[in-house]
Design a protein around this motif. Sequence first.
Motif, PDB file in Angstrom:
ATOM      1  N   GLY A   1      37.363  40.652  42.508  1.00  0.00           N
ATOM      2  CA  GLY A   1      37.656  41.402  43.722  1.00  0.00           C
ATOM      3  C   GLY A   1      36.429  41.715  44.550  1.00  0.00           C
ATOM      4  O   GLY A   1      36.501  42.454  45.527  1.00  0.00           O
ATOM      5  N   GLY A   2      35.268  41.176  44.174  1.00  0.00           N
ATOM      6  CA  GLY A   2      34.056  41.403  44.948  1.00  0.00           C
ATOM      7  C   GLY A   2      34.150  40.738  46.304  1.00  0.00           C
ATOM      8  O   GLY A   2      34.629  39.611  46.413  1.00  0.00           O
ATOM      9  N   GLY A   3      33.699  41.435  47.335  1.00  0.00           N
ATOM     10  CA  GLY A   3      33.790  40.840  48.654  1.00  0.00           C
ATOM     11  C   GLY A   3      33.031  41.634  49.693  1.00  0.00           C
ATOM     12  O   GLY A   3      32.268  42.546  49.360  1.00  0.00           O
TER      13      GLY A   3
ATOM     14  N   GLU B   1      42.401  45.603  46.382  1.00  0.00           N
ATOM     15  CA  GLU B   1      42.578  46.993  45.987  1.00  0.00           C
ATOM     16  C   GLU B   1      43.905  47.538  46.517  1.00  0.00           C
ATOM     17  O   GLU B   1      44.248  47.350  47.678  1.00  0.00           O
ATOM     18  N   GLY B   2      44.650  48.178  45.638  1.00  0.00           N
ATOM     19  CA  GLY B   2      45.905  48.788  46.046  1.00  0.00           C
ATOM     20  C   GLY B   2      47.097  47.855  45.983  1.00  0.00           C
ATOM     21  O   GLY B   2      48.233  48.285  46.203  1.00  0.00           O
TER      22      GLY B   2
ATOM     23  N   TYR C   1      41.559  36.760  51.134  1.00  0.00           N
ATOM     24  CA  TYR C   1      41.203  37.766  52.135  1.00  0.00           C
ATOM     25  C   TYR C   1      42.325  38.777  52.277  1.00  0.00           C
ATOM     26  O   TYR C   1      43.466  38.543  51.891  1.00  0.00           O
ATOM     27  N   GLU C   2      41.958  39.915  52.853  1.00  0.00           N
ATOM     28  CA  GLU C   2      42.943  40.936  53.198  1.00  0.00           C
ATOM     29  C   GLU C   2      42.668  41.414  54.614  1.00  0.00           C
ATOM     30  O   GLU C   2      41.518  41.682  54.963  1.00  0.00           O
TER      31      GLU C   2
ATOM     32  N   THR D   1      38.663  41.881  54.878  1.00  0.00           N
ATOM     33  CA  THR D   1      37.881  41.780  53.642  1.00  0.00           C
ATOM     34  C   THR D   1      38.001  40.369  53.088  1.00  0.00           C
ATOM     35  O   THR D   1      39.109  39.859  52.907  1.00  0.00           O
ATOM     36  N   ALA D   2      36.868  39.736  52.855  1.00  0.00           N
ATOM     37  CA  ALA D   2      36.847  38.404  52.238  1.00  0.00           C
ATOM     38  C   ALA D   2      36.402  38.544  50.787  1.00  0.00           C
ATOM     39  O   ALA D   2      35.433  39.249  50.488  1.00  0.00           O
ATOM     40  N   ILE D   3      37.132  37.875  49.881  1.00  0.00           N
ATOM     41  CA  ILE D   3      36.888  38.004  48.443  1.00  0.00           C
ATOM     42  C   ILE D   3      36.100  36.786  47.946  1.00  0.00           C
ATOM     43  O   ILE D   3      36.466  35.640  48.225  1.00  0.00           O
TER      44      ILE D   3
END
Lengths: 305, 131
Positions: B118-120, A60-61, B65-66, B111-113
């Motif tokens: 983009g679900g995670g 996102e973003g 991941y983010e 955040t793990a995808i």
Amino acid sequence: MKHVLTILALTLSIQAGACDVCGCSASNQYLGILPQFQWNFAGIQYQHSSFSSVHPSLFEGWPDEHAQDYYNTIQAWGRYNVGRRLQVFLFVPYQYNIDHADTATSSSSGLGDISFLVNRIMIKDKGSAGGWGHQLIAGGGLKMPTGHHNGITTPDRLGLPNLQPGTGSWDFMINANYTLRHNKQGLNLDAAYTLTTANKDNFKYGNRLNAGLLWYYALKFKGGVSLLPQAGLRYQYTLHDYDNYRKKWLNEQSGGYLSFGDVGLQAYYKRLGIRLDCQLPLAQHYGNGYVNAKQKTEAGIFILF
Amino acid sequence: MRSGILVSLILITAICSCQKKDSTAPDPASVSINITSPASGQVYHSGDTISIDADVTYTSELHGYEVKIADTASGFVVYDDAQHVHDDHFNIHDKWVNTGTQATGLKLTLTAIVDHDGGGTEKNIDFEYQP
């Protein structure tokens, strides 16, 4: 001339890799139209293809990432006749690939995957002078993991597995090629299928079908010069890649079909030949629509012996 | 014999065109995220190197991941990194140096995808910055 061109067109497809939405070929080669069966040959050819792609962001973003990929292959190749019925082809490619992404430019070069083919002449009917003739050859071969390959995980963090010169996998190729000739012109239909295996990272590139239909016309001139214009269609269908073949993680954002219009010209002077070829995309759905193939160009020179 | 060879080639091609796939339904709740650094409530000072270490595991294929660090007072994101990774487990080892001049609370969000939509799932750690 002794160089009445009995046409053999043989198209090979050697697979390459894919990240999330790539699947563009890092080595996708064609032999094109070759001179008559009984000659051996050795040559050098250059191939260029390019793709544009969009990597949709998972996060996102974060914006989608756009890239332009350029694949260049310089390849030594040849054909050697073994007896009256068998032909052996050898391909030794060198790759130089470039990725221009929004955020960075990367390149990779080196020896690619060496491959060979063994084909059997199934039908060889020259026909009467000025009449109909046809021929069929079929066979198979192997592509060996000789090209430099970093593995999937590390380059995948950069989204660049396709840029690698090698695939890291042993792949099997089967092909069939039929030519129908009448007077100075003819039609060639060929199909090649590459059966891939998983590499040491358990990544498996999608199997690939490559087929083509080409028309040609042979023009002979005094002094041993001949020209061979050709035109036709090419079609390529690639199955999805597996991110992990053992666990059956299918990457459904890879693979798809590409179709091209193909025009080319070959010129021969005695035992020297050159060829030029250009392919423009007609229709395609590749990488789930996120990848667009652009034109392909090829040029080569070879010597008959 | 010729037709037999051609039929064999066609059969091989057809068989090899079948593609099995892992039918595990995406389940973000089953993602395990273990953040080992920074520790909850840990205090960092100006010039300190903040190590970001985490292990992520899942029952099927993860896609990326983010890692994001945000100022809890303003919501301003001071660190953000995202990567594509295709595996059922991976380790994260990043580093960041904060040179801010004001004390504030910080929140790390990992955040793990689990799919291409983009679900995670995510996990948060709160820590402090005091220059």
